[in-house]
Design a protein around this motif. Structure first.
Motif, PDB file in Angstrom:
ATOM      1  N   ARG A  27      79.246  49.639 -91.569  1.00  0.00           N
ATOM      2  CA  ARG A  27      78.640  48.385 -91.109  1.00  0.00           C
ATOM      3  C   ARG A  27      77.152  48.372 -91.393  1.00  0.00           C
ATOM      4  N   GLU A  28      76.472  49.469 -91.055  1.00  0.00           N
ATOM      5  CA  GLU A  28      75.026  49.522 -91.270  1.00  0.00           C
ATOM      6  C   GLU A  28      74.685  49.482 -92.761  1.00  0.00           C
ATOM      7  N   ALA A  30      76.507  47.912 -95.096  1.00  0.00           N
ATOM      8  CA  ALA A  30      76.711  46.524 -95.505  1.00  0.00           C
ATOM      9  C   ALA A  30      75.518  45.659 -95.113  1.00  0.00           C
ATOM     10  N   LEU A  31      75.016  45.842 -93.905  1.00  0.00           N
ATOM     11  CA  LEU A  31      73.874  45.043 -93.441  1.00  0.00           C
ATOM     12  C   LEU A  31      72.601  45.398 -94.202  1.00  0.00           C
ATOM     13  N   HIS A  34      72.823  43.954 -97.700  1.00  0.00           N
ATOM     14  CA  HIS A  34      72.617  42.508 -97.596  1.00  0.00           C
ATOM     15  C   HIS A  34      71.134  42.197 -97.416  1.00  0.00           C
ATOM     16  N   ARG A  35      70.468  42.942 -96.557  1.00  0.00           N
ATOM     17  CA  ARG A  35      69.018  42.755 -96.347  1.00  0.00           C
ATOM     18  C   ARG A  35      68.244  42.925 -97.647  1.00  0.00           C
ATOM     19  N   LEU A  54      80.879  40.936 -88.425  1.00  0.00           N
ATOM     20  CA  LEU A  54      80.104  41.293 -89.610  1.00  0.00           C
ATOM     21  C   LEU A  54      80.073  40.137 -90.602  1.00  0.00           C
ATOM     22  N   GLU A  55      81.189  39.463 -90.766  1.00  0.00           N
ATOM     23  CA  GLU A  55      81.251  38.349 -91.705  1.00  0.00           C
ATOM     24  C   GLU A  55      80.224  37.276 -91.352  1.00  0.00           C
ATOM     25  N   LEU A  57      77.351  37.759 -89.923  1.00  0.00           N
ATOM     26  CA  LEU A  57      76.022  38.262 -90.256  1.00  0.00           C
ATOM     27  C   LEU A  57      75.769  38.225 -91.766  1.00  0.00           C
ATOM     28  N   LEU A  58      76.804  38.417 -92.549  1.00  0.00           N
ATOM     29  CA  LEU A  58      76.642  38.434 -94.001  1.00  0.00           C
ATOM     30  C   LEU A  58      76.540  37.029 -94.581  1.00  0.00           C
ATOM     31  N   GLY A  62      78.468  37.337 -98.272  1.00  0.00           N
ATOM     32  CA  GLY A  62      79.418  38.337 -97.813  1.00  0.00           C
ATOM     33  C   GLY A  62      80.850  37.900 -98.013  1.00  0.00           C
ATOM     34  N   GLN A 219      72.154  54.182 -89.134  1.00  0.00           N
ATOM     35  CA  GLN A 219      71.170  53.490 -89.976  1.00  0.00           C
ATOM     36  C   GLN A 219      70.469  54.459 -90.932  1.00  0.00           C
TER      37      GLN A 219
END
Length: 250
Positions: A27-28, A30-31, A34-35, A54-55, A57-58, A62, A219
């Motif tokens: 998850r971290e 993917a985030l 994305h960032r 998660l979807e 947030l993306l 995403g 992270q």
């Protein structure tokens, strides 16, 4: 556009597939990807609620894909579904895995443990890596980052022998990919965490003597994965990066 070629973000313009992305390190990662500007394909298997969160947030960059990586056919179909979204994948992050028991004291647990550990922690990532390699050769390059474990170096405990062996296999596979496909523009790295603050390690670190006084945050692992995925340290290819907070030092 290859990883690391723009100044907007480390992964701007790339498409990244992260397995096991509904929680923890995945998850971290993917985030973080994305960032840094990537389009992120987030694989998940069982936690539908976490995947849906998660979807959100993306957003538009995403895409969720679901598969049980214990099933080779489902794994193969997932790759093609992921690839169809944007017609390209630049980075594969083999993160999905589980610390499954394989007690030698119980014949059923032993056989089941070896079968499932090898399928989830080695042959599943291997099948995805094979597809990625074929795709990368057509495109002129790409990146594979595989999450192994300190167990790949030192072995695991008596109840998890198969897990350590499977992760060692994944680590060796990644080194072989780096050596065998470098001239095709493929970069491959292993990340070997120790205890990480995820569900996998929950309840297993009590009494552990951790030099930094804390379990590694997911992270920290994600940031290293994203940096390696950027291609900004090409000659690190083939290396294994330990992230253990000095709990295990080679």
């Amino acid at each position: 556009m290859k990883p690391g070629t723009t100044s907007d973000g480390l992964l701007t313009g790339t498409t990244v597939l992260v397995t096991g992305a509904s929680g923890g390190i995945g998850r971290e990662t993917a985030l973080a990807a994305h960032r840094e500007g990537a389009h992120v394909i987030a694989h998940w298997a069982h936690n539908e609620r976490a995947a849906a969160d998660l979807e959100k947030l993306l957003g538009g960059r995403g895409r969720l894909v679901r598969a049980d990586l214990l099933d080779p056919d489902a794994t193969e179909n997932m790759w093609h579904e992921a690839l169809a979204w944007r017609g390209r994948i630049d980075v594969l992050v083999n993160n999905a895995g589980a610390w499954l028991s394989s007690s030698p004291r119980d014949a059923g647990d032993w056989r089941r443990g070896w079968s499932e550990n090898l399928a989830l922690n080695l042959t599943g990532p291997a099948d995805l890596s094979r597809n990625a390699l074929l795709h990368f050769e057509e495109r002129g390059g790409g990146v594979i980052v595989s999450v192994t474990s300190r167990s790949a170096h030192r072995g695991d405990d008596a109840e998890h022998l198969a897990y350590g062996a499977a992760k060692a296999g994944l680590q060796s596979l990644t080194k072989g990919i780096a050596r065998g496909f470098a001239r095709s523009g493929v970069l491959a790295y292993s990340i070997a965490p120790g205890w990480v603050a995820t569900e996998l390690a929950a309840g297993s670190t009590s009494g552990a003597d951790l030099p930094l006084g804390e379990v590694t945050p997911p992270q920290d692992v994600a940031e290293m994965i994203v940096f390696l995925a950027s291609g900004r340290s090409r000659h690190t290819t083939g290396a294994t990066i330990d992230i253990t907070g000095a709990d295990y030092v080679r």
